[in-house]
Each structure stands twice: as C-alpha cells, then as structure tokens.
Design an enzyme around this catalytic site. Structure first.
Site, PDB file in Angstrom:
ATOM      1  N   TYR A 199       0.825  -1.215   0.000  1.00 43.94           N
ATOM      2  CA  TYR A 199       0.000   0.000   0.000  1.00 43.94           C
ATOM      3  C   TYR A 199       0.856   1.261   0.000  1.00 43.94           C
ATOM      4  CZ  TYR A 199      -4.283  -2.654   0.195  1.00 43.94           C
ATOM      5  OH  TYR A 199      -5.321  -3.494  -0.160  1.00 43.94           O
ATOM      6  N   VAL A 228      -9.041   3.832  -4.805  1.00 42.04           N
ATOM      7  CA  VAL A 228      -8.495   4.325  -3.532  1.00 42.04           C
ATOM      8  C   VAL A 228      -7.445   5.414  -3.765  1.00 42.04           C
ATOM      9  CG1 VAL A 228      -8.995   2.196  -2.269  1.00 42.04           C
ATOM     10  CG2 VAL A 228      -6.805   2.410  -3.489  1.00 42.04           C
ATOM     11  N   HIS A 276     -14.580   2.112  -1.458  1.00 38.73           N
ATOM     12  CA  HIS A 276     -13.577   1.166  -0.947  1.00 38.73           C
ATOM     13  C   HIS A 276     -12.431   1.866  -0.222  1.00 38.73           C
ATOM     14  CE1 HIS A 276     -15.132  -1.817  -4.196  1.00 38.73           C
ATOM     15  NE2 HIS A 276     -15.921  -1.746  -3.160  1.00 38.73           N
ATOM     16  N   CYS A 312      -7.876  -0.161  17.290  1.00 33.85           N
ATOM     17  CA  CYS A 312      -8.841   0.781  17.876  1.00 33.85           C
ATOM     18  C   CYS A 312      -9.370   1.773  16.838  1.00 33.85           C
ATOM     19  CB  CYS A 312      -8.186   1.523  19.037  1.00 33.85           C
ATOM     20  SG  CYS A 312      -6.986   2.760  18.512  1.00 33.85           S
ATOM     21  N   CYS A 363       0.181   2.373  16.401  1.00 31.18           N
ATOM     22  CA  CYS A 363      -0.886   3.349  16.727  1.00 31.18           C
ATOM     23  C   CYS A 363      -0.441   4.218  17.900  1.00 31.18           C
ATOM     24  CB  CYS A 363      -2.153   2.600  17.092  1.00 31.18           C
ATOM     25  SG  CYS A 363      -3.412   3.614  17.895  1.00 31.18           S
ATOM     26  N   SER A 392     -14.896  -3.479 -14.219  1.00 29.15           N
ATOM     27  CA  SER A 392     -15.262  -4.816 -14.717  1.00 29.15           C
ATOM     28  C   SER A 392     -16.591  -5.261 -14.117  1.00 29.15           C
ATOM     29  CB  SER A 392     -14.158  -5.814 -14.324  1.00 29.15           C
ATOM     30  OG  SER A 392     -13.971  -5.772 -12.904  1.00 29.15           O
ATOM     31  N   PRO A 441     -13.159  -0.368 -22.871  1.00 31.50           N
ATOM     32  CA  PRO A 441     -12.690  -0.966 -24.135  1.00 31.50           C
ATOM     33  C   PRO A 441     -13.132  -2.420 -24.257  1.00 31.50           C
ATOM     34  CG  PRO A 441     -10.839  -0.100 -22.842  1.00 31.50           C
ATOM     35  CD  PRO A 441     -12.054  -0.034 -21.977  1.00 31.50           C
TER      36      PRO A 441
END
Ligand code: BV8
Ligand code: ZN
Length: 254
Positions: free
Chosen positions: A69, A105, A121, A132, A157, A199, A224
């Site tokens: 990510y 995203v 999403h 948390c 965190c 899709s 396409p």
C-alpha cells in the site's frame, strides 16, 4: 468523433439533470496506475491483488501488505489525473447535483477537481489503527518506495501501539455504511449513470449501476472491453476513458 460517441449518448448527457459517474480502476489506467486485472509486479508479482487485499494477508504478513500500500500510495502521488478524470469534473461543473461514486483508492478524481467523490472502498490516504481504528498520520512526505517495492513494517498506533493499517476496504470487510447508502441514494434518483473503467465484478459496488437502471435512469458504459454491465447499459462506448469521456463532453455541449 461520430463513431466514438454516437449522438444518442451525447443527447442523454445533454438532457441529464442528475448524473452519477461510477468509476473503477480503468479510469486511472491511462495515468499509469495498474488495474486489478493487471498482474502485480516486483515484490508482489507472485501474489493476486484480491488475496493481498484481505485482513488475513495483513494478519499473516503486515510488512508485505503495508509495503504494497505504501508502494501504491507513492505511485498515486507521482502520477497525474488524465483527461478522463478531468472530463468527469467538467460534467460535475456542468450538471449541478452530479455525484462521483468510485471504487478507486487513489485521489486522482479530487486532483482533477471533483469536489467530493464517494470512495466506496476507502482511500490510500486515510490510514488508521487496525485495533482501535484511531486515525493515524500519513508517514511524512511522498512515499518514496523502491520501484520493485519493499516490505515495510507498519507504524504503531499512537493510542494503543497496535499496527496501523491502510484506510481501504479489504475483501470480506463491510463498506463504509454512510458512503454506500449515499451512493445507492444517488443512483436511485439520477436520470443518467455513467459507468467508466470497471469490470463490474466486485460486490456490493457493482450493484450501483443496476440500481440506477432499476429506477429508470439511462446507463452509458465506457470500457474498451465487454463486461457483465453490457446488458445493463443503454449505450456501450468501447474505448479508453481518457479519449471517450472528453469526446462525450465535447459532443454533448459544444
Ligand atoms: C463484503 C480496496 C461482506 C482495496 C477493493 C456477491 C457475489 C459474489 C461475491 C461477493 C458478493 N458479495 C460479496 C462478495 C465478496 C467480494 C466480491 O465481490 N468478490 C468478487 C471478487 C467476486 N466482496 C467483498 O468482499 C466486499 N465486502 O462483501 O463484505 C460483509 C458484509 C457485512 C459485514 C462484513 C462483511 C468488499 C469488496 C471491496 C474490496 N476492496 N478495493 C484495494 O484497492 O487494495 S475491491 C478493488 O477491486 C477495487 O476497489 C475494485 O472494486 C475492484 C477492481 O475492479 P475494477 O475497479 O472494476 O478494476 P478491474 O481491474 O477489475 O477492471 C478494470 C476495468 O477497466 C476492465 O473492465 C478494463 O477493461 C477496463 N479498462 C482498462 N483500461 C481502461 C479501461 N476502461 C476505460 N479506460 C481505460 N483506459
Ligand atoms: Zn490503536
């Protein structure tokens, strides 16, 4: 122009009063963001995106998934919106009350001028605690990840020191309720839905174009390739978003 955008599509857009623009990975493809159909590269080439985008994968190997990510965030920050994203913002400017509903995203719709896309999403830019849910700061500066990616231990965190996770919806996880409800509301009250670069295989997002059709809206698909949404669409425009959408806007209003 004529063959790319039949006059019927231009008329539908010109006459629309409330438009929903539903987008998927295909609208960011021409900016250089791989779609979910495209094979993964580098460190992740032996993985399937849908397998990596799961709580189980993060549980098993948080550094692999966080690294993935961070690599995607870095790429999204390096690329630019394309003419498809810009045409979407132009439609919103022309048709007040229009709504962008995206499965993406990345933040390319926002950077193209779309005021408030509904991210079904989640986003690469809203990390939170995996325990948390406390919002976590984005690691400072652009994510300068090596081209082939690397494993990256997720930060802890600030509140409970559990691992921070990306602010996206993983497979098997529920969509943000309020966002999904707003999307269904918009689809059920629009008179035209444009579905672009998806899709139409991932649920419940793929229900959005079907809701619009069920409530009597016209549906135009830009892709396409053929998709399961072909029969839902009144007009199928077979071409890349960055070419078809500007041509559709041009045909509708110039
Ligand atoms: C849930 C964020 C339950 C993360 C994503 C009903 C039937 C079957 C299965 C299910 C079902 N209901 C639920 C499921 C399971 C699952 C699902 O749908 N599985 C599929 C694969 C069968 N759904 C879920 O798990 C959902 N959650 O159901 O939770 C629940 C309920 C209550 C309480 C607890 C749990 C969550 C799904 C969301 C997962 N997260 N993304 C991340 O990004 O890493 S999904 C992710 O994949 C994207 O967001 C997007 O939605 C999807 C990829 O699809 P597309 O965007 O369409 O992209 P794709 O690559 O597939 O296609 C690209 C298209 O563009 C192609 O058609 C191509 O031709 C076209 N194209 C290419 N170039 C261009 C172009 N078009 C135009 N121009 C171009 N230049
Ligand atoms: Zn926490």
């Amino acid at each position: 122009m004529g063959d790319l955008v039949p006059s019927e599509a231009a008329t539908l857009l010109r006459q629309a009063r409330r438009v929903v623009i539903f987008t998927g990975a295909g609208i960011s493809a021409e900016s250089g963001v791989p779609t979910f159909r495209d094979a993964l590269t580098g460190l992740w080439e032996r993985f399937d995106a849908a397998a990596l985008a799961t709580p189980e994968a993060f549980q098993d190997d948080p550094a692999l998934v966080w690294g993935w990510y961070e690599w995607r965030r870095g790429l999204a920050q390096r690329v630019r919106p394309n003419a498809g994203h810009e045409a979407v913002a132009a439609i919103e400017a022309r048709v007040p009350g229009s709504v962008v509903v995206t499965q993406n995203v990345d933040d390319l719709h926002e950077r193209a001028g779309s005021p408030a896309p509904l991210h079904l999403h989640g986003s690469l830019f809203t990390p939170r605690c995996s325990a948390c849910a406390h919002p976590a700061p984005l690691p400072d500066g652009p994510a300068d990840e090596p081209a082939d990616g690397r494993r990256a231990t997720p930060p802890g965190c600030a509140r409970c020191s559990a691992p921070v996770r990306p602010g996206v919806v993983w497979f098997g996880e529920a969509l943000p309720e309020a966002v999904f409800e707003s999307a269904v509301e918009a689809a059920s009250s629009c008179d035209l839905l444009l579905t672009v670069g998806t899709s139409g295989l991932v649920y419940p997002a793929a229900e959005i174009p079907q809701v619009a059709a069920r409530f009597g809206a016209a549906v135009i698909q830009v892709n396409p390739q053929e998709t399961p949404l072909d029969p839902v669409a009144d007009v199928n425009l077979r071409g890349p978003a960055a070419r078809v959408l500007p041509a559709l806007v041009e045909a509708a209003w110039h």
